[in-house]
Scaffold this motif. Structure first.
Motif, PDB file in Angstrom:
ATOM      1  N   ALA A   1       0.182 -48.578 -33.011  1.00 26.76           N
ATOM      2  CA  ALA A   1       1.666 -48.783 -33.460  1.00 26.76           C
ATOM      3  C   ALA A   1       1.913 -48.229 -35.040  1.00 26.76           C
ATOM      4  O   ALA A   1       3.111 -47.556 -35.070  1.00 26.76           O
ATOM      5  CB  ALA A   1       1.922 -50.194 -33.143  1.00 26.76           C
ATOM      6  N   CYS A   2       1.081 -48.597 -35.807  1.00 27.98           N
ATOM      7  CA  CYS A   2       1.421 -48.128 -37.141  1.00 27.98           C
ATOM      8  C   CYS A   2       1.270 -46.493 -37.369  1.00 27.98           C
ATOM      9  O   CYS A   2       2.244 -46.112 -37.830  1.00 27.98           O
ATOM     10  CB  CYS A   2       0.036 -48.708 -38.050  1.00 27.98           C
ATOM     11  N   ALA A   3       0.489 -45.908 -36.331  1.00 31.22           N
ATOM     12  CA  ALA A   3       0.714 -44.653 -36.483  1.00 31.22           C
ATOM     13  C   ALA A   3       1.757 -43.900 -35.895  1.00 31.22           C
ATOM     14  O   ALA A   3       2.454 -43.033 -36.487  1.00 31.22           O
ATOM     15  CB  ALA A   3      -0.497 -43.804 -35.576  1.00 31.22           C
ATOM     16  N   GLY A   4       2.322 -44.524 -34.767  1.00 26.86           N
ATOM     17  CA  GLY A   4       3.504 -44.075 -34.125  1.00 26.86           C
ATOM     18  C   GLY A   4       4.783 -44.161 -35.100  1.00 26.86           C
ATOM     19  O   GLY A   4       5.537 -43.512 -35.242  1.00 26.86           O
ATOM     20  N   THR A   5       4.811 -45.535 -35.781  1.00 22.61           N
ATOM     21  CA  THR A   5       5.754 -45.655 -36.784  1.00 22.61           C
ATOM     22  C   THR A   5       5.683 -44.572 -37.907  1.00 22.61           C
ATOM     23  O   THR A   5       6.890 -44.202 -38.364  1.00 22.61           O
ATOM     24  CB  THR A   5       5.691 -47.260 -37.513  1.00 22.61           C
ATOM     25  N   LEU A  34       1.306 -38.636 -27.257  1.00 18.00           N
ATOM     26  CA  LEU A  34       2.434 -37.938 -26.511  1.00 18.00           C
ATOM     27  C   LEU A  34       3.479 -37.674 -27.769  1.00 18.00           C
ATOM     28  O   LEU A  34       3.528 -38.490 -28.928  1.00 18.00           O
ATOM     29  CB  LEU A  34       3.358 -38.637 -25.685  1.00 18.00           C
ATOM     30  N   GLN A  35       3.863 -36.561 -28.219  1.00 16.75           N
ATOM     31  CA  GLN A  35       4.549 -36.235 -29.499  1.00 16.75           C
ATOM     32  C   GLN A  35       5.693 -35.261 -28.899  1.00 16.75           C
ATOM     33  O   GLN A  35       5.495 -34.175 -28.148  1.00 16.75           O
ATOM     34  CB  GLN A  35       3.581 -35.347 -30.546  1.00 16.75           C
ATOM     35  N   LEU A  64       9.115 -37.483 -35.812  1.00 17.71           N
ATOM     36  CA  LEU A  64       8.707 -37.004 -34.847  1.00 17.71           C
ATOM     37  C   LEU A  64       8.434 -38.121 -33.668  1.00 17.71           C
ATOM     38  O   LEU A  64       7.367 -38.819 -33.902  1.00 17.71           O
ATOM     39  CB  LEU A  64       7.349 -36.245 -34.733  1.00 17.71           C
ATOM     40  N   PRO A  65       8.953 -38.383 -32.673  1.00 19.71           N
ATOM     41  CA  PRO A  65       8.602 -39.399 -31.762  1.00 19.71           C
ATOM     42  C   PRO A  65       7.233 -39.070 -31.426  1.00 19.71           C
ATOM     43  O   PRO A  65       6.893 -38.165 -30.624  1.00 19.71           O
ATOM     44  CB  PRO A  65       9.722 -39.130 -30.575  1.00 19.71           C
ATOM     45  N   THR A  66       6.537 -40.257 -31.284  1.00 18.83           N
ATOM     46  CA  THR A  66       4.990 -40.191 -31.132  1.00 18.83           C
ATOM     47  C   THR A  66       4.600 -41.487 -30.582  1.00 18.83           C
ATOM     48  O   THR A  66       4.894 -42.479 -30.875  1.00 18.83           O
ATOM     49  CB  THR A  66       4.032 -39.835 -32.380  1.00 18.83           C
ATOM     50  N   ARG A  67       3.887 -41.330 -29.506  1.00 15.70           N
ATOM     51  CA  ARG A  67       3.191 -42.540 -28.820  1.00 15.70           C
ATOM     52  C   ARG A  67       1.761 -42.342 -28.525  1.00 15.70           C
ATOM     53  O   ARG A  67       1.423 -41.299 -28.177  1.00 15.70           O
ATOM     54  CB  ARG A  67       4.009 -42.780 -27.390  1.00 15.70           C
ATOM     55  N   PHE A  68       1.065 -43.427 -28.655  1.00 10.48           N
ATOM     56  CA  PHE A  68      -0.399 -43.420 -28.435  1.00 10.48           C
ATOM     57  C   PHE A  68      -0.728 -44.495 -27.468  1.00 10.48           C
ATOM     58  O   PHE A  68      -0.113 -45.669 -27.437  1.00 10.48           O
ATOM     59  CB  PHE A  68      -1.086 -43.806 -29.873  1.00 10.48           C
ATOM     60  N   GLN A  69      -1.657 -44.004 -26.300  1.00 15.58           N
ATOM     61  CA  GLN A  69      -2.058 -45.070 -25.595  1.00 15.58           C
ATOM     62  C   GLN A  69      -3.829 -45.125 -25.480  1.00 15.58           C
ATOM     63  O   GLN A  69      -4.168 -44.183 -25.158  1.00 15.58           O
ATOM     64  CB  GLN A  69      -1.569 -44.889 -24.024  1.00 15.58           C
ATOM     65  N   LEU A  70      -4.304 -46.162 -26.113  1.00 17.91           N
ATOM     66  CA  LEU A  70      -5.817 -45.999 -26.444  1.00 17.91           C
ATOM     67  C   LEU A  70      -6.464 -47.234 -25.654  1.00 17.91           C
ATOM     68  O   LEU A  70      -6.021 -48.285 -25.198  1.00 17.91           O
ATOM     69  CB  LEU A  70      -5.838 -46.238 -27.947  1.00 17.91           C
TER      70      LEU A  70
END
Length: 329
Positions: free
Chosen positions: A151-155, A190-191, A163-169
């Motif tokens: 979540a920190c990386a997405g922020t 996703l970006q 750049l809208p970015t999402r991680f699912q780990l």
């Protein structure tokens, strides 16, 4: 979790693009890389989990940079885990593997029984890019926020890069049939591709007014982004790290409506760039008097690499900018 034998996709990052949605991304699976990183240290489980998560983020973000560049992720915190640092070394040439290393600094006495993210307090998340000698390094920083390092990386990407970015780990200890327990991780990034005029002018809707993905994309782009994220939310843990579903099939399962197109996979390995020459270079700014203060009772100058655990034992007369003079005496 119990898994089968080592997979062909282990320690690999697969880039892809959703042609109908202007969204790009990567799928990563790490196995031996995490083993190489974590076996160097006796981390408590909470710290191991944070290092594994950070290494997976590094594998997903790292291929953004060009050949021979270096990308670093850092978390600096006032919590029990003071710092987590990772490096991604891009391949020297096409076809070669990238290299990843990581380590954490922490106060063992301050660790709690809470979730791994609870060990991280107030601080910041940073990305640094080193383009090589003679070039000014790039650095971007955002406050730590959210319930995970992902979540920190997405922020970070929303706030610093817009750049809208999402991680699912997914990551954790696994046991292969007939083998020993070890760490394994898998994830999807996703970006949204950059817009012509990406900069949001007002404060964001996130914690402390930070930007989130929804503050940057709207209209049809927003619908596409929301749809991709809806499908990403359906991914299961074993689809990310298990042996039954190759990443290519997973992308089709999740995003078939948006026509996923994959590119050449990038192998990654654990690797450290430390060496005796680098240690000598770092000591070259010190005088003989300074070196004397660093000398052990045994009459040696020693250094340990925090990333790989390598130990260097040097003659003090051969280091520092007065080393030549010392040798001539």
């Amino acid at each position: 979790m119990t898994l089968g034998t080592k997979l062909a996709w282990d320690d690999t990052v697969l880039p892809f693009q959703l042609d109908r949605s202007d969204i790009r991304g990567r799928v990563a699976r790490l196995d031996g890389v995490l083993g190489g990183i974590l076996k160097q240290h006796d981390y408590p489980p909470q710290v191991e989990a944070l290092v594994a998560e950070m290494a997976l983020l590094t594998a997903l973000i790292g291929p953004t940079i060009k050949l021979r560049w270096k990308l670093s992720l850092q978390v600096q915190s006032k919590g029990p885990v003071r710092m987590i640092a990772t490096d991604y070394f891009a391949p020297a040439s096409d076809g070669e593997p990238a290299r990843i290393r990581a380590y954490a600094s922490f106060d063992r006495d301050r660790l709690t029984d809470g979730a791994p993210i609870d060990q991280v307090g107030e601080g910041y998340f940073a990305i640094l890019i080193d383009q090589g000698e003679g070039m000014q390094p790039y650095q971007g920083i955002t406050p730590l926020t959210g319930d995970s390092l992902a979540a920190c990386a997405g922020t970070y990407f929303a706030q610093s890069e817009q750049l809208p970015t999402r991680f699912q780990l997914s990551f954790g200890r696994s046991t292969e049939q007939g083998g020993s327990e070890h760490w394994r991780a898998g994830g999807i990034m996703l970006q949204h591709m950059p817009k012509a005029s990406p900069f949001a002018k007002d404060g964001g809707s996130g914690e402390g007014g930070l930007l989130e993905a929804g503050d940057i994309v709207d209209g049809e782009e927003g619908d596409n982004w929301n749809r991709a994220n809806f499908h990403l939310d359906t991914v299961e843990e074993m689809e990310l790290i298990g042996p039954s579903l190759p990443p290519t099939d997973l992308l089709v399962r999740l995003f078939h409506e948006d026509q996923p197109r994959v590119f050449d996979p990038q192998p990654v390995r654990f690797g450290c760039t430390c060496s005796e020459d680098r240690v000598r270079q770092s000591l070259s700014i010190y005088s003989a008097k300074d070196i004397e203060k660093m000398t052990t009772d045994e009459g040696r100058v020693t250094a340990d690499c925090q990333f790989c655990g390598a130990h260097y034992d040097l003659d003090p007369a051969t280091v520092g900018f007065e080393a030549a003079d010392e040798q001539d005496r």
